[in-house]
Design a protein around this motif. Structure first.
Motif, short mmCIF file in Angstrom:
data_model
loop_
_atom_site.label_atom_id
_atom_site.label_comp_id
_atom_site.label_asym_id
_atom_site.label_seq_id
_atom_site.Cartn_x
_atom_site.Cartn_y
_atom_site.Cartn_z
N GLU A 126 0.59 -1.05 -0.03
CA GLU A 126 -0.26 -0.33 -0.33
C GLU A 126 0.77 1.11 0.19
O GLU A 126 2.07 1.25 0.20
CB GLU A 126 -1.42 -0.04 1.56
CG GLU A 126 -1.62 -1.16 0.83
CD GLU A 126 -3.53 -0.84 2.20
OE1 GLU A 126 -2.35 -0.29 3.44
OE2 GLU A 126 -3.84 -0.60 2.34
N VAL A 127 0.33 2.35 -0.21
CA VAL A 127 1.45 3.46 -0.26
C VAL A 127 0.08 5.03 -0.02
O VAL A 127 -1.62 4.59 0.31
CB VAL A 127 0.93 4.04 -1.92
CG1 VAL A 127 2.82 2.52 -2.27
CG2 VAL A 127 0.20 3.92 -2.47
N ARG A 128 0.81 6.00 0.61
CA ARG A 128 0.54 7.07 0.70
C ARG A 128 -0.67 7.52 -0.66
O ARG A 128 0.09 7.51 -1.54
CB ARG A 128 1.09 8.70 0.90
CG ARG A 128 1.60 7.90 2.74
CD ARG A 128 0.25 8.02 3.60
NE ARG A 128 1.01 7.69 4.99
CZ ARG A 128 0.35 7.64 6.56
NH1 ARG A 128 -0.92 8.10 6.26
NH2 ARG A 128 1.19 7.95 7.55
N SER A 129 -1.91 8.44 -0.14
CA SER A 129 -2.81 8.63 -1.68
C SER A 129 -1.85 9.80 -2.37
O SER A 129 -2.57 9.86 -3.34
CB SER A 129 -4.00 8.95 -0.65
OG SER A 129 -3.92 9.40 -0.02
N TRP A 135 8.13 13.84 7.64
CA TRP A 135 6.93 14.95 8.09
C TRP A 135 6.01 15.04 6.66
O TRP A 135 4.70 15.18 6.83
CB TRP A 135 7.91 16.54 7.66
CG TRP A 135 7.66 17.56 7.59
CD1 TRP A 135 7.47 18.53 8.36
CD2 TRP A 135 7.23 17.22 6.13
NE1 TRP A 135 6.18 19.29 7.36
CE2 TRP A 135 6.81 18.85 6.71
CE3 TRP A 135 7.27 17.26 4.96
CZ2 TRP A 135 5.84 20.37 5.31
CZ3 TRP A 135 6.63 17.79 3.74
CH2 TRP A 135 6.13 19.58 3.98
N LEU A 136 6.49 14.13 6.13
CA LEU A 136 5.69 13.71 5.12
C LEU A 136 5.01 12.71 5.66
O LEU A 136 3.45 12.90 5.34
CB LEU A 136 6.62 12.93 3.82
CG LEU A 136 7.75 13.41 2.72
CD1 LEU A 136 8.28 13.13 1.75
CD2 LEU A 136 6.53 14.80 1.78
N HIS A 137 4.89 11.16 5.83
CA HIS A 137 4.09 10.88 6.64
C HIS A 137 3.09 11.37 7.59
O HIS A 137 1.83 11.55 7.60
CB HIS A 137 4.68 9.97 7.32
CG HIS A 137 4.71 8.43 6.71
ND1 HIS A 137 4.43 7.94 5.64
CD2 HIS A 137 6.45 7.99 6.81
CE1 HIS A 137 4.51 7.08 5.03
NE2 HIS A 137 6.56 6.94 5.66
N SER A 138 3.32 12.53 8.32
CA SER A 138 2.46 14.03 8.88
C SER A 138 1.65 14.14 8.16
O SER A 138 0.47 14.67 8.17
CB SER A 138 2.94 14.21 10.17
OG SER A 138 4.03 15.10 9.53
N LYS A 165 -4.35 8.47 3.62
CA LYS A 165 -4.80 7.14 4.07
C LYS A 165 -4.44 6.57 2.96
O LYS A 165 -3.86 6.70 1.91
CB LYS A 165 -6.00 6.94 4.04
CG LYS A 165 -7.23 6.86 2.35
CD LYS A 165 -8.48 7.00 2.04
CE LYS A 165 -8.76 6.90 1.07
NZ LYS A 165 -10.06 6.89 0.89
N TYR A 166 -3.97 5.27 3.00
CA TYR A 166 -3.28 4.59 2.61
C TYR A 166 -4.05 3.56 1.53
O TYR A 166 -4.99 3.14 2.03
CB TYR A 166 -2.53 3.18 3.03
CG TYR A 166 -0.80 3.34 4.18
CD1 TYR A 166 0.47 3.44 3.37
CD2 TYR A 166 -0.80 3.53 5.38
CE1 TYR A 166 1.72 3.82 3.89
CE2 TYR A 166 0.07 4.03 6.43
CZ TYR A 166 1.01 4.48 5.06
OH TYR A 166 2.16 4.67 6.64
N ILE A 167 -3.65 3.61 0.35
CA ILE A 167 -4.16 2.64 -0.99
C ILE A 167 -3.32 1.90 -1.91
O ILE A 167 -2.31 1.60 -1.43
CB ILE A 167 -5.54 4.09 -1.78
CG1 ILE A 167 -3.70 4.87 -2.63
CG2 ILE A 167 -5.76 4.43 -1.12
CD1 ILE A 167 -4.04 5.86 -4.02
#
Length: 577
Positions: free
Chosen positions: A224-227, A542-545, A549-551
Motif C-alpha cells: 500500500e502507498v500513501r494516497s 514529515w511527509l507521513h504527517s 490514508k493508504y491505498i
C-alpha cells in the motif's frame, strides 16, 4: 541569431564570444572595473596605506622572530600564524620541519596581508571588494608551497620513497586527462558507473514525454502507498539521477520503501535548437505538464512537490503561480538546497553583475547555450584548493588517483543551459532578485511567494558553496505558512545524498509556525539540538504527517488518458550527451 540584432551589436557579440573562449567566460571589463575601483580608492586613502605599511612591518617582525626561534630550536617551533580552519594544506607534521615551516608561514602571512589590503578600503563597493579579495586569493594560491615538488615535504618524501615512480604515474595521469579533455570524453574509471546499469536503476517507467522532459513513474515496493504521490523536480544544470544514484544511496528508492508513489522529472539536455526556451517553458513543460500527468494517474490526488537546487527555485515559482490562480493540487512543498532570495547567494555572486551577465549572454548567443565546461569551471574556482590545486598535487605529483564513486561519476555527466532560460535566470533572479521582491512576472502579472500556504520542508547544507544555507533559510522571510527547516552537514551535493547508513552525518531541525516571530539564522543554529545520522528519515516522517490514508499502488501510466508506458526508466533524455 536574433533578427532584431543590429550590425554593431552583432560585431560586439562576436568579439565578446571570442574573448570568452580565452577568459573561460569571465568578463575582463568586470574584473578591470573591480580593480580600478579598489586601486583608485586605495590610492586616495593615506590612512589605509599607512595601516598596511604598519601591518607589513609587524608581519615581517613576526616572521623574523619565528625564524630566530626556529634557529634556536633546530627548526621546529610553534607557528606564528595558523591556517584558516578550512585550509588543510599544511596540516601534516612534516610542514613543521625546517625549512618548510618557514615557507608556509611566510605564505600565510603574505596571504593575510593581501586580505587586509583588498578589504575595508573606504568607498569600494561591496561586490568589487569581494571580487578583489577572491581574485587575489586565486592568484596567491598559485604560489602556495604545497603545489610544488621542491617546496612540499610530503611530495619530497613520497618521491624519495618511490624513487620517482610517483612522478612517472603522475605524468601518465596528466596525459590521460589531457587526451580525455581533447577528445571530450569522460574519465576511464567512469565505465564502472553506467547510467541504467549501476546508476539510476530504481525500477520505473517513462509514462510521459514532451520536448523538455520525460516523466518517470517508479515502481511501488510496498503493498500500500500513501494516497498523495511525490513529484521530484531536480535541477537541469546536471542530470536528475543525483537523487537516484546507486541503490544504497538513492533518495527515490528510499521514498518508495517508505510507502510513497514517486515521480521524477528527467530533463532534456538542450542544444542550439533550444536556444529560445525560457523560464516559462521550463515551468509549463517541466512542472505543470508533470503535475497534469500525475493527476491523471492518481485520480486527482494532491501532490507532495519536491525541488532540488535550481529545480527547487523553479518549483517555488510554479507553486506561487498556482496559489495565485487558485490551483490547489499541491499537498506540500519541499526544497533541497534551493534559493528564492539571491541577495546572499555566496561567492557565485562574484560572477553576477551587469558586465558579467552581458558577457555571458554574448557568449551563449553564439552557440545558443551555455556549455557545461564553462559552468563547471566557475564552480571549481569557488573551491580551487579542493577542486584544482589539491587534485593537481594528488594526481600529477603524488601519482595517485582517488577512486571514482557514484557521486563523482554523476558530477562528470554534465548538461547545457539554453540561452534564453539562463539569461532570464541570471537577470531576473540573481541580478535583480525579482522573485523575492515580488516583481517576478508570470503571464503578465507578478507572483508572490507569500501566497504559498501549503506546509513546507526546507533543507540547507552547512558547506554549500552554491546555495549557502543562510540564503536558503531566507524562505522564512518570504513565506506565510508553517516552515520546517533542516540544516544538515555536508555540501551542496553530498549533504543531500545522505542515506541512513552514511557515516558522520548530523542535522538540526525545527518547525516555525506562520504566526511565530522570526528567528535569525545564527540564533536558530545556536539554539537547535544537533542530531546524529541522516536527515532522510526526518523527511519521511514529515511527509507521513502530512499525508492521507493508504491505498493500493496506482497503475503505471494511464492508457485511457493517453499516458502509455513509453519505455523503461531511466529513459532516453538522461542518455543525451
Amino acid at each position: 541569431m536574433k533578427s532584431d540584432d543590429s550590425q554593431p551589436q552583432i560585431i560586439d557579440k562576436i568579439l565578446h564570444a571570442s574573448m570568452a573562449k580565452i577568459t573561460s567566460g569571465l568578463s575582463p571589463s568586470a574584473l578591470m572595473a573591480a580593480y580600478a575601483d579598489w586601486a583608485v580608492h586605495l590610492a586616495s586613502s593615506p590612512g589605509k596605506q599607512s595601516q598596511l605599511i604598519e601591518k607589513a612591518a609587524r608581519k615581517f617582525a613576526r616572521l623574523a622572530g619565528y625564524l630566530s626561534e626556529c634557529s634556536a630550536t633546530l627548526g621546529e617551533n610553534s607557528p606564528c600564524i595558523e591556517p584558516l580552519p578550512i585550509d588543510k594544506r599544511f596540516s601534516e607534521d612534516s610542514w613543521q620541519k625546517w625549512p618548510f615551516n618557514l615557507l608556509y608561514q611566510s605564505f600565510l602571512l603574505n596571504q593575510q596581508w593581501w586580505s587586509n589590503a583588498t578589504t575595508d578600503v573606504r568607498g569600494v563597493t561591496q561586490q568589487h571588494e569581494n571580487v578583489m579579495e577572491f581574485a587575489t586569493r586565486q592568484i596567491l594560491d598559485v604560489f602556495s608551497p604545497s603545489n610544488y615538488l621542491l617546496t612540499n615535504p610530503q611530495l619530497l618524501e613520497q618521491t624519495e620513497k618511490e624513487a620517482g615512480q610517483n612522478l612517472v604515474r603522475g605524468a601518465q595521469n596528466f596525459l590521460d586527462d589531457l587526451q580525455q579533455t581533447i577528445a571530450n570524453k569522460k574519465p576511464k574509471a567512469g565505465a564502472k558507473f553506467v547510467v541504467g546499469k549501476q546508476l539510476a536503476i530504481t525500477p520505473g517507467k517513462i509514462i510521459y514525454r514532451n520536448h523538455l522532459i520525460e516523466l518517470i513513474q517508479y515502481t511501488s515496493t510496498t503493498d500500500e502507498v500513501r494516497s498523495q504521490p511525490i513529484l521530484i523536480v531536480p535541477a537541469w544544470i546536471m542530470k536528475y539521477y543525483i537523487l537516484d544514484l546507486s541503490p544504497s544511496n538513492s533518495l527515490v528508492k528510499y521514498l518508495t520503501e517508505q510507502g510513497f508513489t514517486v515521480f521524477m522529472v528527467s530533463w532534456k539536455n538542450p542544444d542550439a535548437s533550444d536556444r529560445d526556451l525560457g523560464m516559462d517553458d521550463y515551468r509549463n513543460m517541466g512542472v505543470m505538464d508533470a503535475i497534469d500527468a500525475i493527476e491523471k494517474i492518481t485520480n486527482n490526488a494532491k501532490i507532495h512537490a519536491m525541488g532540488y537546487c535550481l529545480g527547487g527555485t523553479l518549483l517555488s515559482i510554479a507553486a506561487a503561480t498556482m496559489a495565485r490562480e487558485g490551483d490547489n493540487r499541491l499537498q506540500s512543498l519541499s526544497l533541497f538546497a534551493a534559493q528564492v532570495d539571491f541577495t546572499e547567494a555566496g561567492e557565485l555572486m562574484l560572477f553576477i553583475n551587469e558586465s558579467q551577465v552581458t558577457f555571458l549572454e554574448d557568449m551563449m548567443w553564439e552557440k545558443g547555450y551555455l556549455d557545461a565546461k564553462q559552468m563547471s569551471g566557475a564552480f571549481q574556482l569557488l573551491r580551487s584548493n579542493d577542486l584544482i590545486w589539491s587534485r593537481i598535487v594528488h594526481d600529477y605529483l603524488m601519482g595517485e588517483r582517488a577512486p571514482l564513486n557514484d557521486l563523482m561519476a554523476w558530477n562528470f555527466d554534465t548538461t547545457r543551459m539554453p540561452y534564453k532560460m539562463h539569461s532570464q535566470y541570471l537577470r531576473q533572479l540573481f541580478l535583480n532578485n525579482e522573485l523575492s521582491e515580488g516583481q517576478y512576472i508570470v503571464d503578465g502579472k507578478p507572483i508572490y511567494l507569500s501566497d504559498i500556504r501549503v506546509p513546507t520542508f526546507i533543507v540547507g547544507t552547512q558547506k554549500d558553496h552554491v546555495a549557502p544555507w543562510k540564503s536558503v533559510y531566507k524562505f522564512h522571510l518570504e513565506s506565510d505558512t508553517d516552515v520546517t527547516f533542516l540544516l544538515t552537514s555536508g555540501g551542496h551535493n553530498a549533504g543531500i545524498v545522505s542515506e541512513p547508513e552514511h557515516p558522520h552525518r548530523t542535522y538540526q531541525i525545527a518547525t516555525t509556525k506562520k504566526e511565530a516571530t522570526y528567528i535569525d539564522p545564527d540564533s536558530w543554529v545556536a539554539t537547535q539540538e544537533e542530531h546524529d545520522g541522516s536527515w532522510w528519515p526526518e523527511l519521511a516522517k514529515w511527509l507521513h504527517s502530512h499525508s492521507g490514508k493508504y491505498i493500493p499502488p496506482p497503475t503505471m501510466g494511464n492508457p485511457k488518458k493517453k499516458l502509455s508506458i513509453l519505455c523503461d526508466a531511466p529513459g532516453t533524455y538522461v542518455m543525451q550527451d
